[in-house]
Design a protein around this motif. Structure first.
Motif, mmCIF file in Angstrom:
data_model
loop_
_atom_site.group_PDB
_atom_site.id
_atom_site.type_symbol
_atom_site.label_atom_id
_atom_site.label_comp_id
_atom_site.label_asym_id
_atom_site.label_seq_id
_atom_site.Cartn_x
_atom_site.Cartn_y
_atom_site.Cartn_z
ATOM 1 N N PHE A 190 -1.238 2.320 3.995
ATOM 2 C CA PHE A 190 -1.060 2.877 2.643
ATOM 3 C C PHE A 190 -0.757 4.383 2.603
ATOM 4 O O PHE A 190 0.042 4.829 1.804
ATOM 5 C CB PHE A 190 -2.263 2.602 1.715
ATOM 6 C CG PHE A 190 -2.881 1.233 1.857
ATOM 7 C CD1 PHE A 190 -2.079 0.092 1.926
ATOM 8 C CD2 PHE A 190 -4.256 1.070 1.936
ATOM 9 C CE1 PHE A 190 -2.638 -1.176 2.051
ATOM 10 C CE2 PHE A 190 -4.824 -0.199 2.061
ATOM 11 C CZ PHE A 190 -4.018 -1.304 2.124
ATOM 12 N N ASN A 191 -1.416 5.172 3.476
ATOM 13 C CA ASN A 191 -1.192 6.629 3.508
ATOM 14 C C ASN A 191 -1.334 7.324 2.159
ATOM 15 O O ASN A 191 -0.481 8.102 1.759
ATOM 16 C CB ASN A 191 0.199 6.953 4.098
ATOM 17 C CG ASN A 191 0.270 6.655 5.577
ATOM 18 O OD1 ASN A 191 -0.638 6.062 6.135
ATOM 19 N ND2 ASN A 191 1.337 7.088 6.218
ATOM 20 N N LEU A 192 -2.429 7.034 1.482
ATOM 21 C CA LEU A 192 -2.688 7.679 0.193
ATOM 22 C C LEU A 192 -3.782 8.731 0.350
ATOM 23 O O LEU A 192 -4.510 8.721 1.334
ATOM 24 C CB LEU A 192 -3.160 6.629 -0.821
ATOM 25 C CG LEU A 192 -2.168 5.507 -1.116
ATOM 26 C CD1 LEU A 192 -2.865 4.378 -1.872
ATOM 27 C CD2 LEU A 192 -0.978 6.018 -1.912
ATOM 28 N N VAL A 193 -3.878 9.609 -0.620
ATOM 29 C CA VAL A 193 -4.988 10.561 -0.647
ATOM 30 C C VAL A 193 -6.100 9.869 -1.436
ATOM 31 O O VAL A 193 -5.976 9.658 -2.639
ATOM 32 C CB VAL A 193 -4.590 11.887 -1.329
ATOM 33 C CG1 VAL A 193 -5.741 12.884 -1.251
ATOM 34 C CG2 VAL A 193 -3.332 12.452 -0.676
ATOM 35 N N ALA A 228 6.461 3.947 -12.937
ATOM 36 C CA ALA A 228 6.367 3.278 -11.630
ATOM 37 C C ALA A 228 5.066 2.482 -11.525
ATOM 38 O O ALA A 228 5.056 1.363 -11.000
ATOM 39 C CB ALA A 228 6.463 4.312 -10.506
ATOM 40 N N LEU A 229 3.985 3.036 -12.042
ATOM 41 C CA LEU A 229 2.703 2.305 -12.008
ATOM 42 C C LEU A 229 2.797 1.035 -12.839
ATOM 43 O O LEU A 229 2.263 -0.015 -12.474
ATOM 44 C CB LEU A 229 1.558 3.194 -12.502
ATOM 45 C CG LEU A 229 1.183 4.348 -11.565
ATOM 46 C CD1 LEU A 229 0.177 5.277 -12.226
ATOM 47 C CD2 LEU A 229 0.623 3.811 -10.246
ATOM 48 N N GLU A 230 3.500 1.131 -13.952
ATOM 49 C CA GLU A 230 3.672 -0.048 -14.798
ATOM 50 C C GLU A 230 4.502 -1.115 -14.072
ATOM 51 O O GLU A 230 4.206 -2.302 -14.143
ATOM 52 C CB GLU A 230 4.355 0.350 -16.108
ATOM 53 C CG GLU A 230 4.358 -0.775 -17.118
ATOM 54 C CD GLU A 230 4.954 -0.370 -18.448
ATOM 55 O OE1 GLU A 230 5.777 0.575 -18.475
ATOM 56 O OE2 GLU A 230 4.604 -1.010 -19.454
ATOM 57 N N GLN A 231 5.517 -0.663 -13.334
ATOM 58 C CA GLN A 231 6.389 -1.612 -12.625
ATOM 59 C C GLN A 231 5.636 -2.449 -11.595
ATOM 60 O O GLN A 231 6.062 -3.541 -11.253
ATOM 61 C CB GLN A 231 7.551 -0.860 -11.952
ATOM 62 C CG GLN A 231 8.627 -0.473 -12.959
ATOM 63 C CD GLN A 231 9.579 0.591 -12.433
ATOM 64 O OE1 GLN A 231 9.245 1.345 -11.523
ATOM 65 N NE2 GLN A 231 10.766 0.650 -13.006
ATOM 66 N N GLN A 238 -2.032 -0.733 -1.924
ATOM 67 C CA GLN A 238 -0.644 -0.904 -1.461
ATOM 68 C C GLN A 238 0.312 -0.820 -2.653
ATOM 69 O O GLN A 238 1.426 -0.313 -2.530
ATOM 70 C CB GLN A 238 -0.486 -2.233 -0.700
ATOM 71 C CG GLN A 238 0.824 -2.371 0.054
ATOM 72 C CD GLN A 238 1.068 -1.252 1.062
ATOM 73 O OE1 GLN A 238 1.276 -0.092 0.686
ATOM 74 N NE2 GLN A 238 1.052 -1.579 2.344
ATOM 75 N N ARG A 239 -0.131 -1.273 -3.817
ATOM 76 C CA ARG A 239 0.721 -1.165 -5.001
ATOM 77 C C ARG A 239 0.878 0.288 -5.433
ATOM 78 O O ARG A 239 1.933 0.668 -5.931
ATOM 79 C CB ARG A 239 0.145 -2.003 -6.132
ATOM 80 C CG ARG A 239 0.289 -3.481 -5.803
ATOM 81 C CD ARG A 239 -0.545 -4.299 -6.723
ATOM 82 N NE ARG A 239 0.248 -5.383 -7.269
ATOM 83 C CZ ARG A 239 -0.251 -6.342 -8.023
ATOM 84 N NH1 ARG A 239 -1.517 -6.338 -8.355
ATOM 85 N NH2 ARG A 239 0.530 -7.301 -8.467
ATOM 86 N N VAL A 240 -0.148 1.087 -5.237
ATOM 87 C CA VAL A 240 -0.029 2.516 -5.533
ATOM 88 C C VAL A 240 1.020 3.126 -4.594
ATOM 89 O O VAL A 240 1.892 3.894 -5.014
ATOM 90 C CB VAL A 240 -1.382 3.266 -5.366
ATOM 91 C CG1 VAL A 240 -1.195 4.766 -5.613
ATOM 92 C CG2 VAL A 240 -2.434 2.693 -6.302
ATOM 93 N N ALA A 241 0.945 2.741 -3.322
ATOM 94 C CA ALA A 241 1.925 3.251 -2.353
ATOM 95 C C ALA A 241 3.342 2.852 -2.770
ATOM 96 O O ALA A 241 4.286 3.633 -2.672
ATOM 97 C CB ALA A 241 1.596 2.721 -0.955
#
Ligand code: ADP
Ligand code: ADP
Length: 237
Positions: free
Chosen positions: A88-91, A129-132, A152-155
């Motif tokens: 994912f590589n998120l903060v 993008a979050l809605e998509q 993963q959806r956030v990514a």
């Protein structure tokens, strides 16, 4: 269109991870790259955005010989290509929305990132993008409070907000359970079908690859051993 012409990739330790790769991937395809661990799948994907440099042949993306790009040109080229990783590589300690915003404005100063001053235009892009990917309701939740599938959806949203033409995904569902994996794969399918974004994905779950991808690339020992539609894949691949 992505074209590999006689591509070879040898690592500095002399491991030849790719050899004689000749493939063309037209815009809008959904390609799954399958093969055993160490076959060269990850290397193949990572050459497309120049995370790795090839050692022979040519890699042409939309008419551009990407081996010829330098410094600033590489960064500009990479903006057209989204990359999704297994991890994912998120903060994790900041909100979902902020994760998307920070990557939208990489040139933003550290101070502005902390204070969270973002333009209206960027906020709209990020929220869209979050809605998509169906996680708009999580916009203000910290990433570490989300499940793996939601992360993963956030990514994916973070990548989508940048309007990529191509999304490269390196084992995006490897750390997810079967139900969540399907949800994430459905997001990729929608993105591919509705937005026309080319998706190239490494995946070791062959059944899932066959269910979702239009085209399968089978890789073994750095070579393409299968290139065709999912329905013609035989046991041997
Ligand atoms: P896969 O994604 O199919 O598991 P990889 O592309 O990661 O395969 O690896 C292909 C081969 O290249 C393997 O033999 C691997 O050990 C080697 N390899 C991958 N990355 C590196 C690297 N950075 N340096 C040296 N060898 C590497
Ligand atoms: P994955 O298959 O999930 O990509 P790996 O464990 O194969 O992960 O590789 C992790 C990292 O180590 C990658 O960046 C890869 O390029 C690098 N790597 C893999 N094999 C080698 C190797 N033989 N020598 C050096 N680096 C390697």
């Amino acid at each position: 269109m992505i074209e590999f012409k006689n591509v070879e990739k040898k690592y500095p330790n002399n491991v030849k991870a790719l050899e004689d790769i000749n493939i063309q991937i037209p815009k809008g395809e959904f390609v799954a790259v399958i093969g055993l661990s160490g076959a060269g799948k990850s290397t193949l994907i990572r050459c497309i955005n120049r995370m790795h440099d090839i050692t022979r042949g040519k890699l042409i993306v939309d008419g551009i010989d990407i081996g010829k790009l330098r410094g600033y040109e590489i960064r500009k080229f990479r903006q057209r290509i989204g990359m999704i990783f297994q991890s994912f590589n998120l903060v994790t300690r900041i909100s979902v929305l902020k994760n998307v915003l920070v990557s939208l404005v990489p040139e933003l100063s550290a101070w502005r990132k902390v204070t969270g001053i973002f333009s209206r235009e960027h906020k709209i892009k990020a929220l869209t993008a979050l809605e998509q990917v169906g996680i708009l309701d999580k916009a203000f939740v910290r990433v570490d409070q989300l499940s793996g599938g939601q992360q993963q959806r956030v990514a994916l949203a973070r990548t989508l907000a940048q309007n990529p033409e191509i999304i490269l995904a390196d084992e995006p569902i490897a750390s997810l359970d079967p139900v969540t994996s399907k949800q994430v794969m459905n997001d990729f399918k929608r993105i591919n079908e509705e937005m026309g974004i080319t998706v190239i994905m490494n995946i070791h779950h062959v059944e899932i690859a066959l269910e979702y991808a239009h085209r399968i690339l089978g890789v073994r020992d750095g070579r393409i051993v299968y290139d065709g539609s999912a329905k013609d894949v035989t046991e041997e691949v």
